[in-house]
Design an enzyme around this catalytic site. Structure first.
Site, mmCIF file in Angstrom:
data_model
loop_
_atom_site.group_PDB
_atom_site.id
_atom_site.type_symbol
_atom_site.label_atom_id
_atom_site.label_comp_id
_atom_site.label_asym_id
_atom_site.label_seq_id
_atom_site.Cartn_x
_atom_site.Cartn_y
_atom_site.Cartn_z
ATOM 1 N NE ARG A 74 -4.513 1.950 -1.944
ATOM 2 C CZ ARG A 74 -4.203 1.114 -0.850
ATOM 3 N NH1 ARG A 74 -5.160 0.055 -0.424
ATOM 4 N NH2 ARG A 74 -3.287 1.354 -0.401
ATOM 5 C CG HIS A 99 -4.363 4.994 0.620
ATOM 6 N ND1 HIS A 99 -5.480 4.810 0.152
ATOM 7 C CD2 HIS A 99 -3.893 3.869 1.539
ATOM 8 C CE1 HIS A 99 -5.833 3.626 0.640
ATOM 9 N NE2 HIS A 99 -5.075 3.199 1.471
ATOM 10 C CB CYS A 100 -3.930 7.708 -4.860
ATOM 11 S SG CYS A 100 -4.947 8.753 -4.238
ATOM 12 C CB ALA A 101 1.104 6.308 -5.373
#
Length: 378
Positions: free
Chosen positions: A129, A369-371
């Site tokens: 992300r 979400h970060c990944a």
């Protein structure tokens, strides 16, 4: 959501090899690697526009954390298991393409299964992300914004990750939009109808954008993502490695509706940041003039999570909206997990809500979400 995580350990790397060609990773100051074509920002409502995450995707990109990364030994194997679990869950609903260090591509493929495409692009960690391109649409089709990832304000050295955006766009044959600011994909949240949310602590920060005012950065965001209104909340600088990305605090469930992560009482730094953000958002309107509806999403009780590190990110709002689904974390507090799933399901009618255990990813200070990073359908 506290002190720096394992991701603050410093490392370096030198060379990415893609399709037999050696691609030297440039420094963040050099803007990374140019793709086969480059483009420039065009202004609010101009050539480029970032759709909402809830719009249709062509696919999801993810990144495999290599075993020579900050994740060592059993932690490395455990975080790879988490990433494989997320990839398999998303692949039930849309195509998934996973970037992997060439030497680990076969292992990544075996872990993720045949439903996930693995491509050999060298990476330092899993946080695509932030490291990958942020995709935008325009009259000419698809392009990718390169926000010049610099290790979250030079807190870490990520030579390979600094080149991921350009390398991937080059492989895809897509134009690279050269951002005039430094940031990460997790530092912005967009409703697809002209509104963007961000924390000042992450973007209006000398570790990323020295000498630039909030107004300077706001103009750049408008130009890059085709928005006409930026809503700023204060955030918290220096308490986590991202300087409090918006995607762990507040997300758009729909245009006009914001879902905000409510921390447990007693964690004063985060409670104060939440209180400030809540007060700003409940009094704001979006780009269309709608007063925002704010939905609170309580985080789990730390006492019910067992032994967790100080950096454990227990934010349910760090979910990922895929085609016909929402992929969200499960932390082990059964009542809180079920309550969060119900709220998210109510806010995303018609989508299947899938909960995935991501305890090792969360120990690293990040979430689903970060990944992940979506490629919008054209």
């Amino acid at each position: 959501m506290a002190e720096f995580s394992r991701r603050t350990m410093f490392r370096s790397s030198a060379l990415a090899v893609v399709g037999g060609a050696a691609l030297l990773a440039c420094s963040p100051e050099d803007g990374g690697l140019l793709s086969s074509g480059s483009a420039t920002p065009s202004g609010p409502g101009g050539a480029w526009r970032m759709p909402a995450e809830s719009a249709r995707h062509a696919r999801t990109f993810m990144s495999w954390p290599p075993l020579d990364s900050v994740w060592k030994g059993q932690d490395g194997l455990a975080v790879q298991d988490d990433i494989a679990g997320i990839a398999r869950a998303i692949a039930e609903f849309e195509p998934v393409t996973l970037l992997a260090e060439p030497a680990e591509a076969d292992a990544a493929q075996q872990a993720c299964g045949s439903g996930v495409e693995v491509i050999p692009i060298a990476t330092d960690d899993l946080w695509i992300r932030d490291t990958g391109p942020t995709f935008v649409l325009g009259a000419g089709g698809l392009a990718g914004v390169d926000l010049h990832f610099n290790g979250w304000g030079n807190k870490q050295q990520h030579r390979r990750d600094a080149a991921v955006a350009g390398t991937l766009l080059n492989r895809l044959g897509l134009p690279r939009v050269d951002a005039p600011i430094v940031g990460e994909g997790g530092s912005i949240e967009i409703d697809g109808e002209g509104t963007l949310m961000a924390t000042e602590s992450s973007l209006v920060n000398a570790n990323r954008n020295p000498g630039k005012s909030r107004a300077d950065i706001e103009r750049a965001l408008q130009d890059l993502f085709g928005v006409s209104k930026v809503i700023w909340v204060k955030g918290v600088a220096g308490q986590d490695i991202t300087d409090y990305h918006i995607d762990s605090l507040a997300r758009f469930a729909d245009p006009g509706t914001v879902i905000i992560s409510q921390p447990p009482e007693g964690d004063d730094v985060w409670v104060r940041a939440y209180d400030q953000a809540f007060e700003v958002l409940r009094n704001e309107t979006d780009a269309k003039g709608r007063k925002l509806e704010i939905v609170q999403l309580p985080e789990p009780d730390p006492a019910n999570l067992g032994q967790r590190g100080d950096s454990f990110l227990s934010s349910y709002v760090n979910f990922y909206v895929a085609n016909n689904a929402v992929i969200m974390p499960r932390f082990g507090d059964r009542a809180a997990d079920d309550h969060a799933k119900g709220i998210v399901a109510d806010l995303h009618p018609g989508r299947t809500v899938v909960q995935v255990e991501i305890n090792t990813v969360a120990e690293g200070g990040g979430g689903i979400h970060c990944a992940t990073q979506q490629q919008p359908a054209v």
